[in-house]
Design an enzyme around this catalytic site. Sequence first.
Site, short mmCIF file in Angstrom:
data_model
loop_
_atom_site.label_atom_id
_atom_site.label_comp_id
_atom_site.label_asym_id
_atom_site.label_seq_id
_atom_site.Cartn_x
_atom_site.Cartn_y
_atom_site.Cartn_z
N HIS A 7 0.83 -1.21 0.00
CA HIS A 7 0.00 0.00 0.00
C HIS A 7 0.86 1.25 0.00
CE1 HIS A 7 0.39 -0.77 4.44
NE2 HIS A 7 0.50 0.56 4.52
N GLU A 43 -8.45 4.44 9.64
CA GLU A 43 -7.94 4.22 8.29
C GLU A 43 -8.96 3.58 7.39
OE1 GLU A 43 -4.80 1.24 9.64
OE2 GLU A 43 -5.68 0.21 7.93
N GLN A 60 -3.88 3.38 1.50
CA GLN A 60 -4.27 3.41 2.92
C GLN A 60 -4.43 4.88 3.32
OE1 GLN A 60 -1.18 2.48 5.84
NE2 GLN A 60 -2.66 1.33 7.07
N HIS A 84 3.86 7.26 3.79
CA HIS A 84 4.78 6.11 3.72
C HIS A 84 4.42 5.20 2.56
CE1 HIS A 84 1.46 4.47 6.26
NE2 HIS A 84 1.76 3.31 5.70
N GLU A 134 7.34 0.69 5.16
CA GLU A 134 6.69 -0.33 5.99
C GLU A 134 6.84 -1.68 5.31
OE1 GLU A 134 2.55 0.69 6.56
OE2 GLU A 134 2.03 -1.26 7.42
#
Length: 146
Positions: A7, A43, A60, A84, A134
């Site tokens: 994502h 989220e 996301q 991110h 991530e």
Amino acid sequence: MLTRIDHIGIACFDLDRTVEFYRATYGFEVFHSEVNEEQGVREAMLKINSTDDGGASYLQLLEPTREDSTVAKWLAKNGEGVHHIAFGTADVDAESADIREKGVRVLYEEPRRGSMGSRITFLHPKDCHGVLTELVTSAPVESPEH
Ligand code: CMX
Ligand code: CO
């Protein structure tokens, strides 16, 4: 092995309005939404496509749930935008160990809970040319009962 973009995390001030923008502009629908108190976020996951490793790629959308959360701090400094990126892997533990050995700071000792029961960790953006990164292992897909 990292096998997909799992994502892209996008920080926003108002989740409902941002979801509506992605629906009205691109036709993307909410696939899943949740509150993750540990991460301090509300989220919405918008599924963009399936991937050939059996997973999927999402956007996301993240709204902070408290002032002291990482996303609230980031929004106060930067305003809305890409927060991110996340790579998918079948084995977040092994990837974290390999990457840590290469001298990149892995932020968690053990992966923590992410969206939809996934296991996640983060690499420090200062060790990744300015990109908070991530790593995600999706929850196993439940097999149908026999
Ligand atoms: N992308 C790129 N750089 C970032 C960043 C981001 N998202 N967040 C912080 N930075 C940079 C800052 O700009 C700052 O750089 P300068 O010193 O040059 O100004 C530096 O990193 C330190 O930033 P900070 O504002 O002092 O923030 P902290 O050190 O307190 O926190 C970090 C940074 C990465 C440790 C923290 O954001 C973190 O733990 N992130 C992982 C958890 C997370 O982001 N959760 C929300 C998403 C949940 C999910 O995806 O499910
Ligand atoms: Co994320």
